[in-house]
Design a protein around this motif. Structure first.
Motif, mmCIF file in Angstrom:
data_model
loop_
_atom_site.group_PDB
_atom_site.id
_atom_site.type_symbol
_atom_site.label_atom_id
_atom_site.label_comp_id
_atom_site.label_asym_id
_atom_site.label_seq_id
_atom_site.Cartn_x
_atom_site.Cartn_y
_atom_site.Cartn_z
ATOM 1 N N TYR A 39 0.822 -1.220 0.000
ATOM 2 C CA TYR A 39 0.000 0.000 0.000
ATOM 3 C C TYR A 39 0.856 1.270 0.000
ATOM 4 O O TYR A 39 0.600 2.204 -0.757
ATOM 5 C CB TYR A 39 -0.912 -0.028 1.227
ATOM 6 C CG TYR A 39 -1.830 1.166 1.342
ATOM 7 C CD1 TYR A 39 -3.035 1.194 0.665
ATOM 8 C CD2 TYR A 39 -1.478 2.261 2.142
ATOM 9 C CE1 TYR A 39 -3.884 2.279 0.769
ATOM 10 C CE2 TYR A 39 -2.320 3.348 2.250
ATOM 11 C CZ TYR A 39 -3.519 3.365 1.565
ATOM 12 O OH TYR A 39 -4.341 4.439 1.671
ATOM 13 N N ASP A 40 1.886 1.323 0.840
ATOM 14 C CA ASP A 40 2.718 2.521 0.935
ATOM 15 C C ASP A 40 3.433 2.824 -0.380
ATOM 16 O O ASP A 40 3.607 3.992 -0.743
ATOM 17 C CB ASP A 40 3.751 2.359 2.056
ATOM 18 C CG ASP A 40 3.102 2.309 3.435
ATOM 19 O OD1 ASP A 40 1.939 2.747 3.543
ATOM 20 O OD2 ASP A 40 3.752 1.839 4.389
ATOM 21 N N ILE A 81 3.787 6.036 -5.600
ATOM 22 C CA ILE A 81 3.659 6.069 -7.058
ATOM 23 C C ILE A 81 2.544 7.023 -7.467
ATOM 24 O O ILE A 81 2.696 7.851 -8.377
ATOM 25 C CB ILE A 81 3.386 4.658 -7.612
ATOM 26 C CG1 ILE A 81 4.595 3.754 -7.369
ATOM 27 C CG2 ILE A 81 3.057 4.722 -9.102
ATOM 28 C CD1 ILE A 81 4.357 2.306 -7.749
ATOM 29 N N GLY A 82 1.396 6.903 -6.802
ATOM 30 C CA GLY A 82 0.243 7.727 -7.156
ATOM 31 C C GLY A 82 0.500 9.213 -7.031
ATOM 32 O O GLY A 82 0.003 10.012 -7.826
ATOM 33 N N LYS A 83 1.308 9.611 -6.071
ATOM 34 C CA LYS A 83 1.584 11.031 -5.850
ATOM 35 C C LYS A 83 2.498 11.624 -6.919
ATOM 36 O O LYS A 83 2.610 12.841 -7.020
ATOM 37 C CB LYS A 83 2.198 11.236 -4.469
ATOM 38 C CG LYS A 83 1.222 11.008 -3.321
ATOM 39 C CD LYS A 83 1.862 11.272 -1.978
ATOM 40 C CE LYS A 83 0.851 11.117 -0.845
ATOM 41 N NZ LYS A 83 1.466 11.356 0.480
ATOM 42 N N LYS A 84 3.148 10.780 -7.697
ATOM 43 C CA LYS A 84 4.070 11.253 -8.726
ATOM 44 C C LYS A 84 3.433 11.310 -10.120
ATOM 45 O O LYS A 84 4.068 11.740 -11.073
ATOM 46 C CB LYS A 84 5.302 10.343 -8.779
ATOM 47 C CG LYS A 84 6.118 10.283 -7.496
ATOM 48 C CD LYS A 84 6.780 11.613 -7.195
ATOM 49 C CE LYS A 84 7.680 11.507 -5.960
ATOM 50 N NZ LYS A 84 8.341 12.809 -5.655
ATOM 51 N N LEU A 85 2.200 10.888 -10.232
ATOM 52 C CA LEU A 85 1.570 10.761 -11.546
ATOM 53 C C LEU A 85 0.969 12.061 -12.038
ATOM 54 O O LEU A 85 0.523 12.897 -11.250
ATOM 55 C CB LEU A 85 0.474 9.689 -11.500
ATOM 56 C CG LEU A 85 0.924 8.268 -11.137
ATOM 57 C CD1 LEU A 85 -0.288 7.352 -11.062
ATOM 58 C CD2 LEU A 85 1.933 7.738 -12.139
ATOM 59 N N THR A 86 0.943 12.218 -13.356
ATOM 60 C CA THR A 86 0.203 13.313 -13.975
ATOM 61 C C THR A 86 -1.275 12.926 -14.031
ATOM 62 O O THR A 86 -1.650 11.793 -13.696
ATOM 63 C CB THR A 86 0.702 13.583 -15.397
ATOM 64 O OG1 THR A 86 0.445 12.422 -16.208
ATOM 65 C CG2 THR A 86 2.194 13.881 -15.398
ATOM 66 N N ILE A 87 -2.119 13.848 -14.481
ATOM 67 C CA ILE A 87 -3.551 13.566 -14.538
ATOM 68 C C ILE A 87 -3.853 12.390 -15.459
ATOM 69 O O ILE A 87 -4.613 11.486 -15.110
ATOM 70 C CB ILE A 87 -4.322 14.812 -15.007
ATOM 71 C CG1 ILE A 87 -4.284 15.886 -13.928
ATOM 72 C CG2 ILE A 87 -5.758 14.465 -15.348
ATOM 73 C CD1 ILE A 87 -5.023 17.137 -14.288
#
Length: 212
Positions: A11-12, A17-23
Protein backbone atom coordinates in the motif's frame (compact mmCIF):
# COMPACT_ATOMS: atom_id res chain seq x y z
CA UNK A 1 13.51 -14.54 -4.39
CA UNK A 2 9.96 -13.54 -3.56
CA UNK A 3 8.22 -12.20 -6.69
CA UNK A 4 5.14 -9.98 -6.49
CA UNK A 5 2.92 -8.85 -9.34
CA UNK A 6 2.16 -5.18 -9.97
CA UNK A 7 -1.37 -5.50 -8.63
CA UNK A 8 -0.04 -6.78 -5.33
CA UNK A 9 2.36 -3.97 -4.47
CA UNK A 10 2.43 -2.78 -0.83
CA UNK A 11 0.00 0.00 0.00
CA UNK A 12 2.72 2.52 0.93
CA UNK A 13 4.51 1.95 -2.39
CA UNK A 14 1.28 2.52 -4.32
CA UNK A 15 0.72 5.82 -2.51
CA UNK A 16 4.23 7.01 -3.42
CA UNK A 17 3.66 6.07 -7.06
CA UNK A 18 0.24 7.73 -7.16
CA UNK A 19 1.58 11.03 -5.85
CA UNK A 20 4.07 11.25 -8.73
CA UNK A 21 1.57 10.76 -11.55
CA UNK A 22 0.20 13.31 -13.97
CA UNK A 23 -3.55 13.57 -14.54
CA UNK A 24 -3.53 11.31 -17.61
CA UNK A 25 -1.34 8.68 -15.94
CA UNK A 26 -3.56 8.86 -12.86
CA UNK A 27 -6.59 7.86 -14.94
CA UNK A 28 -4.79 4.73 -16.12
CA UNK A 29 -3.51 4.04 -12.59
CA UNK A 30 -6.97 3.96 -11.01
CA UNK A 31 -8.26 1.62 -13.75
CA UNK A 32 -5.81 -1.23 -12.98
CA UNK A 33 -7.73 -2.91 -10.16
CA UNK A 34 -9.84 -2.27 -7.07
CA UNK A 35 -6.85 -1.78 -4.75
CA UNK A 36 -5.18 0.74 -7.05
CA UNK A 37 -8.47 2.60 -7.46
CA UNK A 38 -8.86 2.93 -3.68
CA UNK A 39 -5.33 4.33 -3.40
CA UNK A 40 -5.98 6.80 -6.21
CA UNK A 41 -8.69 8.51 -4.14
CA UNK A 42 -6.16 9.65 -1.51
CA UNK A 43 -3.25 10.54 -3.80
CA UNK A 44 -5.12 12.61 -6.36
CA UNK A 45 -2.73 14.81 -8.40
CA UNK A 46 -2.72 18.45 -7.40
CA UNK A 47 -4.09 19.41 -10.83
CA UNK A 48 -7.39 17.70 -9.97
CA UNK A 49 -8.00 20.02 -7.02
CA UNK A 50 -6.83 23.33 -8.48
CA UNK A 51 -7.97 25.54 -11.31
CA UNK A 52 -4.87 24.92 -13.43
CA UNK A 53 -4.90 26.10 -17.02
CA UNK A 54 -5.31 23.57 -19.81
CA UNK A 55 -5.33 24.35 -23.52
CA UNK A 56 -7.24 22.21 -26.01
CA UNK A 57 -7.14 22.49 -29.80
CA UNK A 58 -7.74 20.44 -32.93
CA UNK A 59 -4.67 18.58 -34.12
CA UNK A 60 -5.55 18.83 -37.83
CA UNK A 61 -8.33 21.46 -38.19
CA UNK A 62 -8.20 21.44 -41.99
CA UNK A 63 -8.97 17.71 -42.11
CA UNK A 64 -11.82 17.95 -39.60
CA UNK A 65 -10.06 15.32 -37.53
CA UNK A 66 -11.49 13.90 -34.31
CA UNK A 67 -8.02 14.09 -32.75
CA UNK A 68 -7.39 16.86 -30.23
CA UNK A 69 -4.26 17.98 -28.44
CA UNK A 70 -4.40 18.98 -24.77
CA UNK A 71 -1.54 21.04 -23.37
CA UNK A 72 -0.71 21.36 -19.69
CA UNK A 73 1.37 24.57 -19.25
CA UNK A 74 2.30 23.60 -15.68
CA UNK A 75 4.17 20.48 -16.82
CA UNK A 76 4.81 21.26 -20.48
CA UNK A 77 3.13 17.99 -21.50
CA UNK A 78 0.91 17.65 -24.58
CA UNK A 79 -1.53 14.76 -24.87
CA UNK A 80 -3.29 13.59 -28.02
CA UNK A 81 -6.80 12.16 -27.65
CA UNK A 82 -9.51 10.91 -29.98
CA UNK A 83 -12.78 12.64 -29.19
CA UNK A 84 -15.44 12.06 -31.88
CA UNK A 85 -18.00 13.74 -29.59
CA UNK A 86 -16.16 17.02 -30.13
CA UNK A 87 -17.07 17.29 -33.79
CA UNK A 88 -16.70 20.91 -34.84
CA UNK A 89 -19.56 20.45 -37.34
CA UNK A 90 -22.25 19.31 -34.92
CA UNK A 91 -21.05 20.16 -31.41
CA UNK A 92 -20.55 23.44 -29.59
CA UNK A 93 -18.79 23.94 -26.25
CA UNK A 94 -20.91 25.99 -23.84
CA UNK A 95 -18.73 25.85 -20.75
CA UNK A 96 -15.36 24.59 -19.51
CA UNK A 97 -15.09 24.13 -15.74
CA UNK A 98 -13.69 21.66 -13.18
CA UNK A 99 -12.07 19.59 -15.94
CA UNK A 100 -15.40 19.07 -17.74
CA UNK A 101 -16.87 20.50 -20.93
CA UNK A 102 -20.57 21.27 -21.23
CA UNK A 103 -21.49 20.50 -24.83
CA UNK A 104 -24.54 20.84 -27.02
CA UNK A 105 -24.92 18.61 -30.03
CA UNK A 106 -27.40 19.52 -32.76
CA UNK A 107 -27.39 16.25 -34.72
CA UNK A 108 -29.02 13.81 -35.10
CA UNK A 109 -31.22 15.38 -32.42
CA UNK A 110 -30.45 18.15 -29.92
CA UNK A 111 -28.69 16.92 -26.79
CA UNK A 112 -26.91 18.50 -23.85
CA UNK A 113 -24.17 16.69 -21.94
CA UNK A 114 -20.99 16.97 -19.91
CA UNK A 115 -17.83 15.45 -21.38
CA UNK A 116 -14.45 14.83 -19.78
CA UNK A 117 -11.87 14.91 -22.60
CA UNK A 118 -9.27 12.97 -20.57
CA UNK A 119 -11.36 10.11 -19.19
CA UNK A 120 -13.90 10.23 -22.09
CA UNK A 121 -16.69 10.12 -19.49
CA UNK A 122 -20.06 11.51 -20.54
CA UNK A 123 -22.95 12.70 -18.37
CA UNK A 124 -26.19 13.44 -20.24
CA UNK A 125 -28.60 16.14 -19.14
CA UNK A 126 -32.35 16.26 -19.87
CA UNK A 127 -33.18 18.49 -22.80
CA UNK A 128 -34.77 21.85 -22.00
CA UNK A 129 -37.59 23.03 -24.26
CA UNK A 130 -36.39 26.62 -23.77
CA UNK A 131 -33.30 25.75 -25.82
CA UNK A 132 -35.31 24.53 -28.82
CA UNK A 133 -35.57 26.77 -31.85
CA UNK A 134 -32.38 28.69 -31.05
CA UNK A 135 -29.70 29.12 -33.70
CA UNK A 136 -26.79 27.29 -32.06
CA UNK A 137 -24.76 27.56 -35.27
CA UNK A 138 -24.23 31.26 -34.52
CA UNK A 139 -22.13 31.31 -31.32
CA UNK A 140 -22.15 35.14 -31.13
CA UNK A 141 -25.94 35.39 -31.27
CA UNK A 142 -26.92 37.49 -28.19
CA UNK A 143 -30.16 35.53 -27.79
CA UNK A 144 -28.27 32.32 -26.95
CA UNK A 145 -28.02 31.44 -23.25
CA UNK A 146 -24.82 31.49 -21.23
CA UNK A 147 -24.17 28.73 -18.69
CA UNK A 148 -22.63 28.26 -15.24
CA UNK A 149 -22.30 25.33 -12.83
CA UNK A 150 -22.04 25.36 -9.05
CA UNK A 151 -19.67 22.38 -8.75
CA UNK A 152 -18.33 19.45 -10.82
CA UNK A 153 -21.10 17.41 -12.49
CA UNK A 154 -20.08 14.38 -10.41
CA UNK A 155 -20.95 16.24 -7.18
CA UNK A 156 -24.31 15.61 -5.53
CA UNK A 157 -24.90 19.35 -5.15
CA UNK A 158 -24.14 20.25 -8.78
CA UNK A 159 -26.56 22.78 -10.27
CA UNK A 160 -26.52 23.78 -13.95
CA UNK A 161 -27.84 27.25 -14.62
CA UNK A 162 -28.44 29.24 -17.81
CA UNK A 163 -29.66 32.74 -18.57
CA UNK A 164 -30.48 34.55 -21.80
CA UNK A 165 -31.98 37.82 -22.92
CA UNK A 166 -35.45 37.81 -24.46
CA UNK A 167 -34.96 40.64 -26.91
CA UNK A 168 -36.08 43.62 -24.83
CA UNK A 169 -33.99 45.50 -22.30
CA UNK A 170 -34.37 44.04 -18.83
CA UNK A 171 -36.25 40.89 -19.84
CA UNK A 172 -34.40 37.60 -19.39
CA UNK A 173 -35.04 33.91 -18.91
CA UNK A 174 -33.40 31.64 -16.32
CA UNK A 175 -33.23 27.84 -16.50
CA UNK A 176 -31.89 25.62 -13.74
CA UNK A 177 -31.51 21.90 -13.06
CA UNK A 178 -29.86 19.96 -10.22
CA UNK A 179 -28.14 16.61 -10.39
CA UNK A 180 -30.64 13.75 -10.50
CA UNK A 181 -33.54 15.96 -11.59
CA UNK A 182 -35.49 15.15 -14.74
CA UNK A 183 -36.86 18.58 -15.62
CA UNK A 184 -35.47 22.09 -15.88
CA UNK A 185 -37.03 24.91 -13.87
CA UNK A 186 -37.66 27.92 -16.10
CA UNK A 187 -38.54 31.46 -15.02
CA UNK A 188 -38.81 34.75 -16.86
CA UNK A 189 -37.91 37.93 -15.02
CA UNK A 190 -37.47 41.66 -15.51
CA UNK A 191 -34.49 43.65 -14.27
CA UNK A 192 -34.05 47.07 -15.86
CA UNK A 193 -30.41 47.20 -14.80
CA UNK A 194 -29.58 44.50 -17.37
CA UNK A 195 -29.26 46.73 -20.39
CA UNK A 196 -27.24 44.67 -22.84
CA UNK A 197 -26.47 41.13 -23.98
CA UNK A 198 -25.37 38.75 -21.23
CA UNK A 199 -21.76 37.76 -21.97
CA UNK A 200 -20.73 35.44 -19.14
CA UNK A 201 -22.10 33.79 -16.00
CA UNK A 202 -20.22 32.59 -12.93
CA UNK A 203 -21.18 30.74 -9.77
CA UNK A 204 -19.38 32.13 -6.70
CA UNK A 205 -20.11 31.46 -3.01
CA UNK A 206 -23.74 30.58 -3.58
CA UNK A 207 -24.49 33.36 -6.09
CA UNK A 208 -24.68 33.43 -9.87
CA UNK A 209 -22.91 36.51 -11.19
CA UNK A 210 -23.57 38.02 -14.61
CA UNK A 211 -21.44 40.08 -16.96
CA UNK A 212 -23.35 42.13 -19.50
Amino acid sequence: MDMRCWSDLPYDILVLIGKKLTIVDHLSFCAVCKDWRSVSKICCPVQFTTESLWLMFLRNPRRRSAQWEIGDPSSGCIYTIDAPLLSARTTRCLLSKHGWLLLISTKPSPSLFFFNPLSQARIDLPWCDAFSGLNWDRPKDPSLPVFAISSPPTSHDCVVWSVRMLGRVGRYECCMIGRGENNWKTKRRVNERITGPILHALFYEGFFLLEH
